[in-house]
Structure formats: structure tokens, C-alpha cells
Design a protein around this motif. Structure first.
Motif, PDB file in Angstrom:
ATOM      1  N   MET A   1     -22.828  34.586  77.921  1.00  0.00           N
ATOM      2  CA  MET A   1     -23.604  35.782  77.570  1.00  0.00           C
ATOM      3  C   MET A   1     -25.051  35.705  78.067  1.00  0.00           C
ATOM      4  O   MET A   1     -25.847  36.591  77.782  1.00  0.00           O
ATOM      5  CB  MET A   1     -23.603  35.981  76.047  1.00  0.00           C
ATOM      6  CG  MET A   1     -22.229  36.226  75.442  1.00  0.00           C
ATOM      7  SD  MET A   1     -21.532  37.811  75.916  1.00  0.00           S
ATOM      8  CE  MET A   1     -22.634  38.913  75.074  1.00  0.00           C
ATOM      9  N   ALA A   2     -25.399  34.688  78.852  1.00  0.00           N
ATOM     10  CA  ALA A   2     -26.795  34.449  79.246  1.00  0.00           C
ATOM     11  C   ALA A   2     -27.463  35.658  79.893  1.00  0.00           C
ATOM     12  O   ALA A   2     -28.611  35.970  79.593  1.00  0.00           O
ATOM     13  CB  ALA A   2     -26.866  33.241  80.177  1.00  0.00           C
ATOM     14  N   ASP A   3     -26.801  36.371  80.778  1.00  0.00           N
ATOM     15  CA  ASP A   3     -27.409  37.493  81.496  1.00  0.00           C
ATOM     16  C   ASP A   3     -26.962  38.853  80.965  1.00  0.00           C
ATOM     17  O   ASP A   3     -27.328  39.885  81.527  1.00  0.00           O
ATOM     18  CB  ASP A   3     -27.074  37.405  82.987  1.00  0.00           C
ATOM     19  CG  ASP A   3     -27.663  36.156  83.625  1.00  0.00           C
ATOM     20  OD1 ASP A   3     -28.751  35.734  83.201  1.00  0.00           O
ATOM     21  OD2 ASP A   3     -27.021  35.600  84.543  1.00  0.00           O
ATOM     22  N   VAL A   4     -26.165  38.855  79.911  1.00  0.00           N
ATOM     23  CA  VAL A   4     -25.610  40.107  79.404  1.00  0.00           C
ATOM     24  C   VAL A   4     -26.584  40.764  78.418  1.00  0.00           C
ATOM     25  O   VAL A   4     -27.030  40.144  77.459  1.00  0.00           O
ATOM     26  CB  VAL A   4     -24.243  39.872  78.724  1.00  0.00           C
ATOM     27  CG1 VAL A   4     -23.694  41.163  78.130  1.00  0.00           C
ATOM     28  CG2 VAL A   4     -23.262  39.261  79.713  1.00  0.00           C
ATOM     29  N   THR A   5     -26.911  42.021  78.715  1.00  0.00           N
ATOM     30  CA  THR A   5     -27.750  42.826  77.813  1.00  0.00           C
ATOM     31  C   THR A   5     -27.065  44.170  77.598  1.00  0.00           C
ATOM     32  O   THR A   5     -26.238  44.600  78.412  1.00  0.00           O
ATOM     33  CB  THR A   5     -29.152  43.067  78.409  1.00  0.00           C
ATOM     34  OG1 THR A   5     -29.010  43.768  79.650  1.00  0.00           O
ATOM     35  CG2 THR A   5     -29.892  41.767  78.627  1.00  0.00           C
ATOM     36  N   TYR A   6     -27.415  44.832  76.496  1.00  0.00           N
ATOM     37  CA  TYR A   6     -26.834  46.155  76.224  1.00  0.00           C
ATOM     38  C   TYR A   6     -27.790  46.962  75.358  1.00  0.00           C
ATOM     39  O   TYR A   6     -28.662  46.423  74.702  1.00  0.00           O
ATOM     40  CB  TYR A   6     -25.452  46.041  75.573  1.00  0.00           C
ATOM     41  CG  TYR A   6     -25.354  45.109  74.395  1.00  0.00           C
ATOM     42  CD1 TYR A   6     -25.545  45.566  73.096  1.00  0.00           C
ATOM     43  CD2 TYR A   6     -25.051  43.759  74.581  1.00  0.00           C
ATOM     44  CE1 TYR A   6     -25.422  44.711  72.019  1.00  0.00           C
ATOM     45  CE2 TYR A   6     -24.936  42.896  73.508  1.00  0.00           C
ATOM     46  CZ  TYR A   6     -25.117  43.388  72.227  1.00  0.00           C
ATOM     47  OH  TYR A   6     -25.006  42.539  71.156  1.00  0.00           O
ATOM     48  N   ASP A   7     -27.601  48.286  75.422  1.00  0.00           N
ATOM     49  CA  ASP A   7     -28.502  49.179  74.688  1.00  0.00           C
ATOM     50  C   ASP A   7     -27.938  49.527  73.308  1.00  0.00           C
ATOM     51  O   ASP A   7     -26.884  49.022  72.910  1.00  0.00           O
ATOM     52  CB  ASP A   7     -28.826  50.434  75.508  1.00  0.00           C
ATOM     53  CG  ASP A   7     -27.609  51.290  75.800  1.00  0.00           C
ATOM     54  OD1 ASP A   7     -26.629  51.270  75.025  1.00  0.00           O
ATOM     55  OD2 ASP A   7     -27.632  52.007  76.820  1.00  0.00           O
ATOM     56  N   ASP A   8     -28.636  50.408  72.590  1.00  0.00           N
ATOM     57  CA  ASP A   8     -28.271  50.721  71.210  1.00  0.00           C
ATOM     58  C   ASP A   8     -26.999  51.562  71.083  1.00  0.00           C
ATOM     59  O   ASP A   8     -26.511  51.787  69.985  1.00  0.00           O
ATOM     60  CB  ASP A   8     -29.431  51.414  70.491  1.00  0.00           C
ATOM     61  CG  ASP A   8     -29.848  52.707  71.170  1.00  0.00           C
ATOM     62  OD1 ASP A   8     -29.339  53.013  72.259  1.00  0.00           O
ATOM     63  OD2 ASP A   8     -30.694  53.409  70.601  1.00  0.00           O
ATOM     64  N   LYS A   9     -26.420  51.996  72.182  1.00  0.00           N
ATOM     65  CA  LYS A   9     -25.151  52.719  72.144  1.00  0.00           C
ATOM     66  C   LYS A   9     -23.995  51.738  71.891  1.00  0.00           C
ATOM     67  O   LYS A   9     -22.912  52.124  71.488  1.00  0.00           O
ATOM     68  CB  LYS A   9     -24.934  53.435  73.468  1.00  0.00           C
ATOM     69  CG  LYS A   9     -23.919  54.498  73.410  1.00  0.00           C
ATOM     70  CD  LYS A   9     -24.486  55.722  74.066  1.00  0.00           C
ATOM     71  CE  LYS A   9     -23.567  56.859  73.836  1.00  0.00           C
ATOM     72  NZ  LYS A   9     -24.102  58.114  73.680  1.00  0.00           N
ATOM     73  N   ILE A  10     -24.263  50.449  72.128  1.00  0.00           N
ATOM     74  CA  ILE A  10     -23.250  49.402  71.994  1.00  0.00           C
ATOM     75  C   ILE A  10     -23.486  48.614  70.720  1.00  0.00           C
ATOM     76  O   ILE A  10     -24.597  48.163  70.444  1.00  0.00           O
ATOM     77  CB  ILE A  10     -23.303  48.446  73.212  1.00  0.00           C
ATOM     78  CG1 ILE A  10     -23.159  49.218  74.522  1.00  0.00           C
ATOM     79  CG2 ILE A  10     -22.256  47.356  73.102  1.00  0.00           C
ATOM     80  CD1 ILE A  10     -21.897  50.015  74.664  1.00  0.00           C
ATOM     81  N   LYS A  11     -22.420  48.462  69.954  1.00  0.00           N
ATOM     82  CA  LYS A  11     -22.515  47.700  68.712  1.00  0.00           C
ATOM     83  C   LYS A  11     -22.504  46.198  68.988  1.00  0.00           C
ATOM     84  O   LYS A  11     -23.290  45.448  68.424  1.00  0.00           O
ATOM     85  CB  LYS A  11     -21.349  48.067  67.799  1.00  0.00           C
ATOM     86  CG  LYS A  11     -21.360  47.368  66.469  1.00  0.00           C
ATOM     87  CD  LYS A  11     -20.189  47.809  65.620  1.00  0.00           C
ATOM     88  CE  LYS A  11     -20.179  47.067  64.300  1.00  0.00           C
ATOM     89  NZ  LYS A  11     -19.038  47.461  63.473  1.00  0.00           N
ATOM     90  N   GLU A  12     -21.598  45.772  69.893  1.00  0.00           N
ATOM     91  CA  GLU A  12     -21.443  44.337  70.116  1.00  0.00           C
ATOM     92  C   GLU A  12     -20.727  44.085  71.436  1.00  0.00           C
ATOM     93  O   GLU A  12     -19.876  44.860  71.855  1.00  0.00           O
ATOM     94  CB  GLU A  12     -20.614  43.746  68.969  1.00  0.00           C
ATOM     95  CG  GLU A  12     -20.367  42.273  69.047  1.00  0.00           C
ATOM     96  CD  GLU A  12     -19.520  41.780  67.881  1.00  0.00           C
ATOM     97  OE1 GLU A  12     -19.840  40.696  67.377  1.00  0.00           O
ATOM     98  OE2 GLU A  12     -18.551  42.450  67.487  1.00  0.00           O
TER      99      GLU A  12
END
Length: 168
Positions: free
Chosen positions: A135-146
């Protein structure tokens, strides 16, 4: 065409005009789906088209990409929706004689959650490494829970290619 009519030793030439009045036969696929912001090509919507005169154009009533461009190529006619949900649309197929077939259809557009996640990519690691932060480079916005990762099929001690599955 010129036709000759004969009756009692007399012949008369008369013009005959053959007019195509047969509409194109169009069959649509069942359960048509797509994702927000992604193009859906006509061949994902249309099962088959046939007409002896040939197809002049394929158009959609709504959401057509490049709607100014007239095309008879199924794959080059595309739709794109901005919002998720079930949408109603109408396809019009016109043959080279001007006959039209109009068919209403429903398309289900799903939210493209993958577009809200960044950093998922192919990863190369050297054998002998026994722990990797997937998960080191994985980012996500507030549309994604997890976002979670399933690395159970990856054998770090054995060289090869393995499937690493991210769940959004």
C-alpha cells in the motif's frame, strides 16, 4: 429501370422505380453497463446490424461522444456518462436509402471507483525480500471508504509473476 410491356403486337417502354422501404435490422445486447467518465463503444451496446442497402449512420439520442461526427462503424460510435445510475437512451440506425430504425434502451452506469484511487501499479521485488508494503504508493479520496490488498497468492521467495488483488 426501363421495362418493356408487350400486348397484342405492341411494345411500350415504361420507367420503373425500385424503392427501398425496408428498415435496418438492429439487435441490442442485454444488460448494457458502463462506468462514469469512461467511453462505451457501440459494439458494447449493439449485438448486430443488417441492411442490404448498407448502413449510413448510427447515432444516440444522448451522451454521444463527438456527436457532430457521422459514422456507420459500430465501434467508433461512443457514449460517455458523467453520473452513475440507470439512463434511458435511443439508438437510431439509418440505412443508405434513408430508412431508420429507432430503438430505446436502458444502460446502467456505475461509479468508477478505480478513478478515485491512485498508485496501483505493477510491482517488481527481488527474491529474498520477505515483506513488502503493498500500500506504500496507494492513495484515495473521500469517495472511497477503504482499499485493501490480498497478497496471499504472492510467493516472495520464488521468482515469477503473481496476481496481487486490490479491493476498493
Amino acid at each position: 429501370y426501363q421495362a418493356v410491356v408487350s400486348f397484342m403486337n405492341k411494345k411500350v417502354e415504361v420507367p420503373v422505380e425500385v424503392v427501398d422501404t425496408v428498415i435496418p435490422e438492429v439487435e441490442l445486447k442485454q444488460d448494457i453497463e458502463g462506468f462514469t467518465g469512461k467511453e462505451i463503444s457501440g459494439d458494447e451496446i449493439i449485438e448486430s446490424i443488417s441492411d442490404e442497402a448498407g448502413i449510413a449512420s448510427i447515432t444516440f439520442e444522448e451522451a454521444q461522444v463527438d456527436s457532430d461526427t457521422v459514422s456507420s462503424d459500430i465501434a467508433s460510435v461512443k457514449l460517455k456518462y458523467k453520473k452513475a445510475g440507470t439512463h434511458q437512451n435511443v439508438i437510431t440506425v439509418t440505412d443508405k436509402s434513408g430508412n431508420e430504425t429507432k430503438l430505446p434502451f436502458e444502460i446502467k452506469i456505475k461509479e468508477d471507483y478505480e478513478a478515485h484511487v491512485k498508485g496501483i501499479k505493477d510491482i517488481t521485488v527481488k527474491t529474498g525480500i520477505y515483506w513488502v508494503n503493498w500500500m506504500a504508493d496507494v492513495t484515495y479520496d473521500d469517495k472511497i471508504k477503504e482499499v485493501t490488498v490480498d497478497s496471499s497468492k504472492v510467493k516472495l521467495g520464488v521468482a515469477g509473476e503473481y496476481d496481487l488483488v486490490y479491493k476498493i
